[in-house]
Design a protein around this motif. Sequence first.
Motif, mmCIF file in Angstrom:
data_model
loop_
_atom_site.group_PDB
_atom_site.id
_atom_site.type_symbol
_atom_site.label_atom_id
_atom_site.label_comp_id
_atom_site.label_asym_id
_atom_site.label_seq_id
_atom_site.Cartn_x
_atom_site.Cartn_y
_atom_site.Cartn_z
ATOM 1 N N PHE A 1 -10.121 21.720 -15.694
ATOM 2 C CA PHE A 1 -10.871 20.843 -14.673
ATOM 3 C C PHE A 1 -9.693 19.719 -14.635
ATOM 4 N N PHE A 2 -9.925 18.823 -13.301
ATOM 5 C CA PHE A 2 -9.160 17.662 -13.307
ATOM 6 C C PHE A 2 -10.419 16.848 -13.322
ATOM 7 N N LEU A 3 -10.174 15.683 -14.523
ATOM 8 C CA LEU A 3 -11.461 15.069 -15.137
ATOM 9 C C LEU A 3 -10.741 13.792 -15.691
ATOM 10 N N PHE A 4 -11.671 12.567 -15.872
ATOM 11 C CA PHE A 4 -11.000 11.431 -16.348
ATOM 12 C C PHE A 4 -10.896 11.266 -17.968
ATOM 13 N N ASP A 5 -9.806 11.168 -18.278
ATOM 14 C CA ASP A 5 -9.774 11.063 -19.766
ATOM 15 C C ASP A 5 -8.773 9.531 -19.933
ATOM 16 N N ALA A 6 -9.633 8.678 -20.734
ATOM 17 C CA ALA A 6 -8.842 7.361 -21.023
ATOM 18 C C ALA A 6 -7.800 7.459 -21.858
ATOM 19 N N PHE A 7 -7.712 8.663 -22.487
ATOM 20 C CA PHE A 7 -6.585 8.889 -23.407
ATOM 21 C C PHE A 7 -5.609 9.817 -22.824
ATOM 22 N N ALA A 8 -5.320 10.076 -21.519
ATOM 23 C CA ALA A 8 -4.699 11.192 -21.130
ATOM 24 C C ALA A 8 -3.503 11.334 -21.570
ATOM 25 N N GLN A 9 -2.771 10.265 -21.769
ATOM 26 C CA GLN A 9 -1.392 10.295 -22.288
ATOM 27 C C GLN A 9 -1.064 10.756 -23.801
ATOM 28 N N VAL A 10 -2.281 10.796 -24.576
ATOM 29 C CA VAL A 10 -2.111 10.960 -26.115
ATOM 30 C C VAL A 10 -2.375 12.725 -26.136
ATOM 31 N N PRO A 11 -1.408 13.182 -26.593
ATOM 32 C CA PRO A 11 -1.735 14.868 -26.719
ATOM 33 C C PRO A 11 -2.482 15.073 -28.130
ATOM 34 N N ALA A 12 -2.488 14.409 -29.133
ATOM 35 C CA ALA A 12 -2.707 14.604 -30.484
ATOM 36 C C ALA A 12 -4.392 14.209 -30.435
ATOM 37 N N ARG A 13 -5.105 15.486 -30.649
ATOM 38 C CA ARG A 13 -6.757 15.385 -30.484
ATOM 39 C C ARG A 13 -7.284 15.954 -31.915
ATOM 40 N N ASP A 14 -8.180 15.322 -32.357
ATOM 41 C CA ASP A 14 -8.997 15.751 -33.374
ATOM 42 C C ASP A 14 -10.354 15.719 -33.114
#
Lengths: 293, 425
Positions: free
Chosen positions: B187-200
């Motif tokens: 999906f194209f969606l809004f992610d406020a932290f789109a530039q941060v690839p590391a997720r937990d």
Amino acid sequence: MRTKTYFVAILGFVLCSFAFAQEAPSPDKPPGKEPETQSSSGAPLSAKAIIERSQRAFYYAADDMKASIKMELVDKDGGTRTRVMTMLRLDESEGGNQKYFIYFHEPGDVRRMVFMVWKYPEKEDDRWLFIPAVDLIRRIAADDKRSSFVGSDFTYEDVSGRDVSADSHTLLREEKTAGHDCFVVQSTSKTAAEYTKRVSWIEKKTFLPIREEYFDAQEQLFRVFTADRIESITVGEGGNKTGWPTVTKRTMKNIKTGHRTEVVLNSVTYNLELKDDDFSERRMRRPPSSWIR
Amino acid sequence: MRSKDIHPAAILFVLLLILPGVAFGQNNRNVDINGFLMGNFSGRTTGQRPNGDESSDFLLAEERLRLDANAWSESIEASARVKADFVHDAITNEFDIDIREAYIDYTTGDFDFRLGRQIATWGVGDLLFINDVFPKNWVAFLSGMPLEYLKIGMDGFRTRYSSNIVNAELFVIPFFEPDNLPTPDRFFLFDAFAQVPARDEEKPAATYGNTELALRLYRKISDIDVSIYAYRGFWRTPSMRPDNFVSPTLVTAFYPALSVYGMSAQESALGGVLSFEAGYYDSRDDEDGDDPEIPNSQARFLVGYQRQLWQDASLGVQYYAEIMEDYSAYRNSSPAGFPVQKEYQDVVTFRIDKLLEHQTWKLSMMCFYSPADNDYLLQPQVSYKFSDNLAATLGANVFGGQRDWTSFGQFEKDDNVYLSVRYDF
């Protein structure tokens, strides 16, 4: 935090009303009801009285009922669709309020669905549908008495009966049809209906409708109902045995489209002593296995 | 319960175990098995593809075999049921088993018990939820899967008590199941932290203390169906916690504590059905509303009206609103550069359904419009039943909005057309 206080107050109020709300007592049923037969005094019946009696014979037989219903929808080319359901009915009073419970076995896309109706002759019915896939009961609008019941040629009104005072009735003649001595009554709709005129052949002995013809606004015949098989369903034992004449096979045919619906009632049982509680949200979500297996 | 890397052989093995059961079941009075085979396909119509491993024109392409097995006792009111989907995802070429429900029912006296994985739905809204705090699959909803897939089963224990004074339903859910939300893979969606690839992700642990409780008391008061609700658990949509707001390197999804108190009422009125529902969302980890990572407490309500227009045609309208508490605390604590929600958010819905040709055709249109966010979702749909077994549904999801971070507006590039074909057996 103010909103929270309001909420607690409202909830408290609702909770209290739970405790104080009382169910209206259901009217006592006359014990040992028997099928009505032709007016014993010999006085001629009015057309309205004939229709009233006919409704009672057809929709109010005994005090309650359970039946397996097989409905075949046949299009003009012979293509057939089948609905299989179990229907339970409870009469609260003769000719008055009723409760219906319909459990669907087939086809697959409606399997386990339950349709429940609390029918009031004087006002709009209450209707609920249980959707098993998401475990949801929702109320559905009841203003659509003319809408088709599960895609068949029968309307909701055909399934649970039409208010007798919604039509004006005239006795046309008495004649024999399909081997039955009948009253022929014409009913003209006073309120919005799917038809403008209905002619009914009502058997004198049982008051069951043998044939009904429905006419549209152009005075053209568009629907025909026929009672194809009448059986006497026995209730009670020994000396208390009563036979309830019951239409166990019936057809509604649409003359204009060539589509027809054939309904067969199997294993009809009367006077099971169903209770008010049996027509509840609980039973919709979890019908007793003796009802549906 | 969804496990991604299932070997095809495992599925074959399960099927081989079940199929003799199918044959056996048809001859046994106390077992029945049925199901369906279904294909679900949804293609994006905007000509754009999200980047990533699953980059494709398809939001959804799968085949699904449903087996629904039931067994019941003749002597007591007890039964067991497994409803499982064997899924092949054509986009990733992966197999999956989706246990929709698996439970044992037992009824005694005024009590009905259900133990196991089960689906529940509460409230009176049409696709708008206040007191329905149970897990939902928004991916299925946004890509046109049949509506039953909006709900996800949860593993727990349900007790229902029925009487003339009051009916009660209590869910005890020790295992937290979050909502299934769209991901940037498809999906194209809004992610406020789109530039941060590391997720937990930190899910509430399956401890006794974290066990979710959901209670509903209900009865008919005169002609009105009335329910009151209480829930203690967690937000099912995750909150995002960056390691720092200025230059984040890791973003952790977590599920803050939530309690919900509410009520609903539904009755036949004005020639149709009138619905009302309200709820108070108590965000227990952010009572003062000044934690920017956690949603503030809020009040929600909806009113709805549904009626028959003419033969086999019906209309439904709803108005829904969310009112945020401690709005000034929220404004003051919001980090710079992040979208700011309004204090009052609302949605209007409009639905029209029409059945044709002995209900073999169904046309429907569902519209969501948010006056506060000025965004919308349109869902036109056509279904046709070829026979009692075979049915097909063609539909679309059309999104739009002024801003790219609002509920529907963020999916503007995800407009899709879907086809779902189902064969029942």
